[in-house]
Design an enzyme around this catalytic site. Sequence first.
Site, short mmCIF file in Angstrom:
data_model
loop_
_atom_site.label_atom_id
_atom_site.label_comp_id
_atom_site.label_asym_id
_atom_site.label_seq_id
_atom_site.Cartn_x
_atom_site.Cartn_y
_atom_site.Cartn_z
N CYS A 1 -1.66 4.01 4.49
CA CYS A 1 -0.57 3.51 5.32
C CYS A 1 -0.93 3.46 6.80
CB CYS A 1 0.69 4.33 5.09
SG CYS A 1 0.55 6.07 5.57
N GLN B 1 7.34 1.63 3.69
CA GLN B 1 5.90 1.45 3.51
C GLN B 1 5.58 1.01 2.09
OE1 GLN B 1 3.29 1.87 5.92
NE2 GLN B 1 2.21 0.78 4.28
N ASP C 1 -3.58 9.36 2.25
CA ASP C 1 -2.93 9.44 3.56
C ASP C 1 -3.66 10.54 4.34
OD1 ASP C 1 -1.20 9.04 5.65
OD2 ASP C 1 0.59 9.83 4.64
#
Length: 300
Positions: free
Chosen positions: A257, A132, A217
């Site tokens: 992400c 990522q 996140d």
Amino acid sequence: MQPRHFISLLDINGSEFRSLINRAIELKNHRNPDYQPLKGQVLGMVFEKSSTRTRISFEASMAHFGGNAIFLSPRDTQLGRGEPLEDSAKVISSMVDCIMLRTFKHETVTTFARHSSVPVINGLTIEQHPCQLLADMQAYFERRGDIQGKTVAWIGDGNNMCHSYIHAATVLDFKLNIAAPAGYQPNKMIADAAGERIRFFDTAIAAAKNSDLIVTDVWASMGQEDENKQRCSTFKGYQVNAEIMDTAQNDALFMHCLPAHRGEEVSAEVIDGPQSIVFAEAENRLHAQKALLEFLLCAK
């Protein structure tokens, strides 16, 4: 000769990281259907955790490069029936040209790598998510140039993504501000190894001040669903919203992400706003992983 693995961003140096980014950008902007460097090669993909971006990007990468990808899950193989990882690694690596694992325990990937005769790629573990970061850094370089000397703010859980951002700061030489609640901070050994590049802040506002990139996140990752209610309460002050973005540099970017929970770790106005590059970041998984596969399998 031992194969080269990609288990962590610390497996590559700054020059190699930048070369991967530049190659990914080149592959993105100038796709050549006739360029098939992996023709006849096979990628074995081991998934213990479900996936959208990881699976599609690796399968598409192999298809674009003329190769093939095989999806393997514990439900379909002896991996889920108690076969030792060491044996599985030896058997699978004798039949494919590269192995990618998306799993829970980081030790699963490191064990595979020790016993594999082909390159092993960490597609995600509970400790790290290096693939990522290749995509994230590509997205930043495309819009702002080299990230060296810049300031990134990580806001939220000190999870696998946070750990890989710490590693990226080490390899690419940028500053990383971290704001995470007590009890949810990143692994101390990983953070300490990065030295003065890492700074911790008590509030999201403080971490975001004058930052060039803001990243977050989900508050509860896959496998932590039973903690969701508690985490939402604990992380209440760690949402990336307009106030947080206004504290950063005027041209600061926002990354996530994905998948994201609008209204929790990020407000809708931020993730869907002009500073957000989350979908370009997601697309870059394809291009960055093509560059990575080429790097691991076509090295002369």
